[in-house]
Design a protein around this motif. Sequence first.
Motif, mmCIF file in Angstrom:
data_model
loop_
_atom_site.group_PDB
_atom_site.id
_atom_site.type_symbol
_atom_site.label_atom_id
_atom_site.label_comp_id
_atom_site.label_asym_id
_atom_site.label_seq_id
_atom_site.Cartn_x
_atom_site.Cartn_y
_atom_site.Cartn_z
ATOM 1 N N SER A 177 -0.698 10.886 -1.377
ATOM 2 C CA SER A 177 -0.584 11.338 0.014
ATOM 3 C C SER A 177 -0.090 10.236 0.946
ATOM 4 O O SER A 177 0.276 10.501 2.091
ATOM 5 N N GLY A 178 -0.122 9.015 0.445
ATOM 6 C CA GLY A 178 0.220 7.870 1.290
ATOM 7 C C GLY A 178 -0.946 7.360 2.101
ATOM 8 O O GLY A 178 -0.798 6.434 2.896
ATOM 9 N N GLY A 179 -2.135 7.923 1.878
ATOM 10 C CA GLY A 179 -3.276 7.560 2.695
ATOM 11 C C GLY A 179 -3.898 6.219 2.374
ATOM 12 O O GLY A 179 -4.573 5.621 3.221
ATOM 13 N N THR A 180 -3.675 5.744 1.152
ATOM 14 C CA THR A 180 -4.275 4.472 0.737
ATOM 15 C C THR A 180 -3.233 3.621 0.039
ATOM 16 O O THR A 180 -2.477 4.116 -0.799
ATOM 17 N N ALA A 181 -3.222 2.349 0.402
ATOM 18 C CA ALA A 181 -2.317 1.397 -0.228
ATOM 19 C C ALA A 181 -3.096 0.159 -0.644
ATOM 20 O O ALA A 181 -4.128 -0.162 -0.044
ATOM 21 N N ASN A 182 -2.616 -0.500 -1.661
ATOM 22 C CA ASN A 182 -3.213 -1.754 -2.083
ATOM 23 C C ASN A 182 -2.103 -2.762 -2.342
ATOM 24 O O ASN A 182 -0.970 -2.382 -2.650
ATOM 25 N N TYR A 183 -2.459 -4.055 -2.205
ATOM 26 C CA TYR A 183 -1.461 -5.112 -2.282
ATOM 27 C C TYR A 183 -1.967 -6.293 -3.105
ATOM 28 O O TYR A 183 -3.160 -6.594 -3.117
ATOM 29 N N ALA A 184 -1.040 -6.978 -3.731
ATOM 30 C CA ALA A 184 -1.356 -8.261 -4.328
ATOM 31 C C ALA A 184 -1.692 -9.244 -3.211
ATOM 32 O O ALA A 184 -1.127 -9.172 -2.114
ATOM 33 N N ASP A 185 -2.594 -10.154 -3.503
ATOM 34 C CA ASP A 185 -2.992 -11.132 -2.485
ATOM 35 C C ASP A 185 -1.791 -11.924 -1.970
ATOM 36 O O ASP A 185 -1.749 -12.291 -0.789
ATOM 37 N N SER A 186 -0.826 -12.157 -2.834
ATOM 38 C CA SER A 186 0.319 -12.993 -2.475
ATOM 39 C C SER A 186 1.234 -12.347 -1.436
ATOM 40 O O SER A 186 2.046 -13.033 -0.816
ATOM 41 N N VAL A 187 1.108 -11.033 -1.236
ATOM 42 C CA VAL A 187 2.007 -10.353 -0.293
ATOM 43 C C VAL A 187 1.265 -9.688 0.858
ATOM 44 O O VAL A 187 1.895 -9.135 1.771
ATOM 45 N N LYS A 188 -0.051 -9.715 0.839
ATOM 46 C CA LYS A 188 -0.835 -9.089 1.915
ATOM 47 C C LYS A 188 -0.441 -9.658 3.273
ATOM 48 O O LYS A 188 -0.309 -10.870 3.434
ATOM 49 N N GLY A 189 -0.247 -8.749 4.217
ATOM 50 C CA GLY A 189 0.127 -9.162 5.567
ATOM 51 C C GLY A 189 1.613 -9.356 5.756
ATOM 52 O O GLY A 189 2.081 -9.514 6.889
ATOM 53 N N ARG A 190 2.368 -9.356 4.670
ATOM 54 C CA ARG A 190 3.829 -9.535 4.764
ATOM 55 C C ARG A 190 4.591 -8.297 4.285
ATOM 56 O O ARG A 190 5.657 -7.989 4.813
ATOM 57 N N PHE A 191 4.069 -7.629 3.272
ATOM 58 C CA PHE A 191 4.739 -6.466 2.692
ATOM 59 C C PHE A 191 3.981 -5.195 3.069
ATOM 60 O O PHE A 191 2.742 -5.210 3.179
ATOM 61 N N THR A 192 4.713 -4.111 3.213
ATOM 62 C CA THR A 192 4.114 -2.812 3.485
ATOM 63 C C THR A 192 4.754 -1.756 2.596
ATOM 64 O O THR A 192 5.985 -1.608 2.593
ATOM 65 N N VAL B 281 9.851 6.210 -2.078
ATOM 66 C CA VAL B 281 8.840 5.215 -1.752
ATOM 67 C C VAL B 281 9.568 3.943 -1.312
ATOM 68 O O VAL B 281 10.619 3.618 -1.844
ATOM 69 N N TYR B 282 8.970 3.271 -0.334
ATOM 70 C CA TYR B 282 9.611 2.105 0.266
ATOM 71 C C TYR B 282 8.726 0.858 0.120
ATOM 72 O O TYR B 282 7.505 0.963 -0.028
ATOM 73 N N LEU B 283 9.359 -0.281 0.199
ATOM 74 C CA LEU B 283 8.632 -1.538 0.284
ATOM 75 C C LEU B 283 9.309 -2.373 1.364
ATOM 76 O O LEU B 283 10.429 -2.872 1.171
ATOM 77 N N GLN B 284 8.643 -2.485 2.502
ATOM 78 C CA GLN B 284 9.124 -3.323 3.585
ATOM 79 C C GLN B 284 8.610 -4.736 3.355
ATOM 80 O O GLN B 284 7.400 -4.939 3.263
ATOM 81 N N MET B 285 9.522 -5.671 3.273
ATOM 82 C CA MET B 285 9.165 -7.062 2.965
ATOM 83 C C MET B 285 9.577 -7.947 4.134
ATOM 84 O O MET B 285 10.760 -8.048 4.449
ATOM 85 N N ASN B 286 8.595 -8.560 4.763
ATOM 86 C CA ASN B 286 8.832 -9.461 5.888
ATOM 87 C C ASN B 286 8.397 -10.873 5.533
ATOM 88 O O ASN B 286 7.651 -11.082 4.579
#
Length: 112
Positions: A54-69, A79-84
């Motif tokens: 549903s897109g309601g929950t996402a999880n991230y590797a610690d190395s990308v948290k706060g930078r990738f969505t 599906v997308y991956l926004q990388m900042n």
Amino acid sequence: QVQLVESGGGLVQPGGSLRLSCAASGFRFSSYSMSWYRQAPGKERELVAGITSSGGTANYADSVKGRFTISRDNAKNTVYLQMNSLKPEDTAVYYCKRDRIWGKGTLVTVSS
């Protein structure tokens, strides 16, 4: 048949941004969780991010948290991956995955 096709990779300078896309076909996209993985040269493939059907929950590797969505558009079967704030260590081939099915990947190179 089930197909996952990644796009959006390229060369970007450190601190830059990219948005990856994964177009899915051949199955009911809205019923499946999706993931992005990456594999850097000489390293094992690793999970970058995952998102529920549903897109309601996402999880991230610690190395990308706060930078990738990670996000998804179920109407577009994508599906997308926004990388900042990209770093040289983000250089890798990025893969889209559903269960045991993989796309062919898209190369992201972060370099000045």
